[in-house]
Design an enzyme around this catalytic site. Sequence first.
Site, PDB file in Angstrom:
ATOM      1  N   CYS A 132      31.639  46.222  35.246  1.00 56.44           N
ATOM      2  CA  CYS A 132      31.926  44.866  35.735  1.00 56.44           C
ATOM      3  C   CYS A 132      30.643  44.088  35.985  1.00 56.44           C
ATOM      4  CB  CYS A 132      32.762  44.925  37.000  1.00 56.44           C
ATOM      5  SG  CYS A 132      31.988  45.875  38.316  1.00 56.44           S
ATOM      6  N   GLU A 150      38.370  42.087  43.550  1.00 49.56           N
ATOM      7  CA  GLU A 150      37.100  42.438  42.898  1.00 49.56           C
ATOM      8  C   GLU A 150      37.322  42.268  41.407  1.00 49.56           C
ATOM      9  OE1 GLU A 150      34.346  43.173  44.431  1.00 49.56           O
ATOM     10  OE2 GLU A 150      35.125  43.310  46.463  1.00 49.56           O
TER      11      GLU A 150
HETATM   12  P1  NAD Z   1      43.244  45.394  34.662  1.00 49.18           P
HETATM   13  O1  NAD Z   1      43.288  44.124  35.454  1.00 49.18           O
HETATM   14  O2  NAD Z   1      43.924  45.444  33.355  1.00 49.18           O
HETATM   15  O3  NAD Z   1      43.872  46.589  35.518  1.00 49.18           O
HETATM   16  C1  NAD Z   1      43.419  46.945  36.817  1.00 49.18           C
HETATM   17  C2  NAD Z   1      44.513  47.645  37.587  1.00 49.18           C
HETATM   18  O4  NAD Z   1      45.591  46.729  37.771  1.00 49.18           O
HETATM   19  C3  NAD Z   1      45.119  48.885  36.934  1.00 49.18           C
HETATM   20  O5  NAD Z   1      45.234  49.912  37.901  1.00 49.18           O
HETATM   21  C4  NAD Z   1      46.504  48.442  36.509  1.00 49.18           C
HETATM   22  O6  NAD Z   1      47.456  49.462  36.647  1.00 49.18           O
HETATM   23  C5  NAD Z   1      46.824  47.358  37.494  1.00 49.18           C
HETATM   24  N1  NAD Z   1      47.749  46.338  36.977  1.00 49.18           N
HETATM   25  C6  NAD Z   1      47.964  45.988  35.700  1.00 49.18           C
HETATM   26  N2  NAD Z   1      48.883  45.011  35.636  1.00 49.18           N
HETATM   27  C7  NAD Z   1      49.244  44.742  36.899  1.00 49.18           C
HETATM   28  C8  NAD Z   1      50.143  43.820  37.507  1.00 49.18           C
HETATM   29  N3  NAD Z   1      50.858  42.966  36.774  1.00 49.18           N
HETATM   30  N4  NAD Z   1      50.260  43.815  38.848  1.00 49.18           N
HETATM   31  C9  NAD Z   1      49.532  44.647  39.594  1.00 49.18           C
HETATM   32  N5  NAD Z   1      48.658  45.529  39.094  1.00 49.18           N
HETATM   33  C10 NAD Z   1      48.513  45.576  37.766  1.00 49.18           C
HETATM   34  O7  NAD Z   1      41.693  45.742  34.558  1.00 49.18           O
HETATM   35  P2  NAD Z   1      41.014  46.948  33.770  1.00 49.18           P
HETATM   36  O8  NAD Z   1      41.112  46.693  32.315  1.00 49.18           O
HETATM   37  O9  NAD Z   1      41.467  48.254  34.313  1.00 49.18           O
HETATM   38  O10 NAD Z   1      39.491  46.749  34.235  1.00 49.18           O
HETATM   39  C11 NAD Z   1      38.614  45.860  33.610  1.00 49.18           C
HETATM   40  C12 NAD Z   1      38.393  44.610  34.437  1.00 49.18           C
HETATM   41  O11 NAD Z   1      38.087  44.951  35.766  1.00 49.18           O
HETATM   42  C13 NAD Z   1      37.211  43.786  33.939  1.00 49.18           C
HETATM   43  O12 NAD Z   1      37.539  42.419  34.005  1.00 49.18           O
HETATM   44  C14 NAD Z   1      36.124  44.117  34.947  1.00 49.18           C
HETATM   45  O13 NAD Z   1      35.106  43.148  35.061  1.00 49.18           O
HETATM   46  C15 NAD Z   1      36.897  44.266  36.194  1.00 49.18           C
HETATM   47  N6  NAD Z   1      36.177  45.080  37.142  1.00 49.18           N
HETATM   48  C16 NAD Z   1      35.711  44.526  38.285  1.00 49.18           C
HETATM   49  C17 NAD Z   1      34.992  45.305  39.183  1.00 49.18           C
HETATM   50  C18 NAD Z   1      34.472  44.760  40.477  1.00 49.18           C
HETATM   51  O14 NAD Z   1      34.058  45.559  41.296  1.00 49.18           O
HETATM   52  N7  NAD Z   1      34.476  43.469  40.701  1.00 49.18           N
HETATM   53  C19 NAD Z   1      34.764  46.645  38.884  1.00 49.18           C
HETATM   54  C20 NAD Z   1      35.251  47.167  37.700  1.00 49.18           C
HETATM   55  C21 NAD Z   1      35.964  46.389  36.834  1.00 49.18           C
END
Ligand code: NAD
Length: 473
Positions: free
Chosen positions: A255, A221
Amino acid sequence: MDRSAAPSGDIERLRTIFDGQQAAHRRDPVPSPARRRAQLRRLGAAIKAAAPSIARAISADFGNRAPQETMVAEVFTSLEAIRYTARHLVRWAKPERRPVSIWHRPGHAELLRQPLGVVGIVVPWNYPLYLAAGPLVSALAAGNRVMVKLSEAAPRFGETFARLMADTFAEDEVAAVNGGVEIAEAFVRLPFDHLLFTGSTRVGRDVMRAAADNLTPVTLELGGKSPAIVCDDFPIAIAARRILYGKCMNAGQTCVAPDYALVPAGRVEAFVAAAGRAVQGLFPTLRAPAYTSIASDGHFARLAGYLEDAARMGARLHPLHPEPSDPVARKLAPTALTNVDLGMRVMQEEIFGPLLPIVPYERLADAIGFVNARPRPLALYAFSDDRGAVDRILGNTMSGGVTVNDTMLHVAQDALPFGGVGASGMGVYHGREGFDAFSKLRGVYYQRRFNGAALLQPPYGARFRRLIGVMLR
Ligand code: NAD
């Protein structure tokens, strides 16, 4: 943002929890629908009771987030998903009779939906409750054990939610864990039976790579730039109000927030004026708690950087509120941008904040072409009362989901699947499709004692020749 390395003990702990959940799954691989419903009810009661402390924790993580926003966008949506799923899951879990062709009668076929086993869920910081609870509801309804990795960027919520899960479930039913990137990386390397990741497209790629080593199926997602197309027939003030509500909820850190607006060239000025009125109507002052803060200094600087970059490259900035931004409280004044150029960062990156570039278009075909020239977005918004125009947009573009004549509300429809496409993600959850996403769709054919199968088996003689002649007709 806490990016500190986690002690290796924590990583070992992940493995212990995983092993415990896997053993529990093997002991009871198909929990009864009644048990699953009871789990959902427990989850619902726990979220409801903890709602005020959840809202306080999220607000503290953001610097300020309106508790009303948390109630509407996270608590209510989570409880609705629980109610909807609890109501339907007994039916969803029933074996489904499927037809068999004449050649396989009198046997019959059934589709079983069985729990996959242990499911992993990775949660971002922006809607940390709903994006943990939503997938959790689907995974529990389908009869799985679940490990949830919360975001290090929402640590107070992370603590609150982990405690809530520990008080509500046995560790081999549901376990929520916290930790930095090192823990997140170790988490996605666990050999889950399914992994749902919500977050950025960049990290999504790494997650899919890590999951590939275990052949763990993933639901991703992700984010992207979701367009809002305003058609010429639609009242401009209503479109502006609905788009700006979507843009300013959670200060744009959503998002499915409309990322930019495609507006008929002759109506851009009217749109900007209406956008200002809309923002000031929604938020008489930006200083009040109703207007959410940007969640970190890093994100505030990133967004301020977009404005500087755009202004330097010739964009016109239109503050939509008389009050200026407040970097200390991280309140970023909603701003529309015109004269935008595709080379500007604000037109290249997902904005994730209360900035709205406005792209003028001459003909609807141009707006559709603009959307299609970019990666497939998570959401698309079409504003028109002309069914033909809406159908043209729906038929000639692709996106994760769509709301017509408003923003974001398709996400709250529990009977609709939710998920991106292309760069905005893969797979869906919510409702029936969420139940299926976390189930093995297992086909079963039941043979009868007396049947015709032997007619097609060796030795091949005249009877076989006659029969195959009819079968291949
Ligand atoms: P992010 O990708 O930085 O982090 C998301 C999660 O991934 C966190 O829990 C983090 O601990 C984990 N993470 C970080 N590095 C990782 C790695 N190398 N391997 C595995 N896991 C790792 O995203 P964010 O800043 O928390 O959220 C913002 C983004 O999420 C935006 O791009 C937004 O559009 C997207 N988003 C999508 C949805 C959806 O439903 N499609 C909903 C909300 C947010």
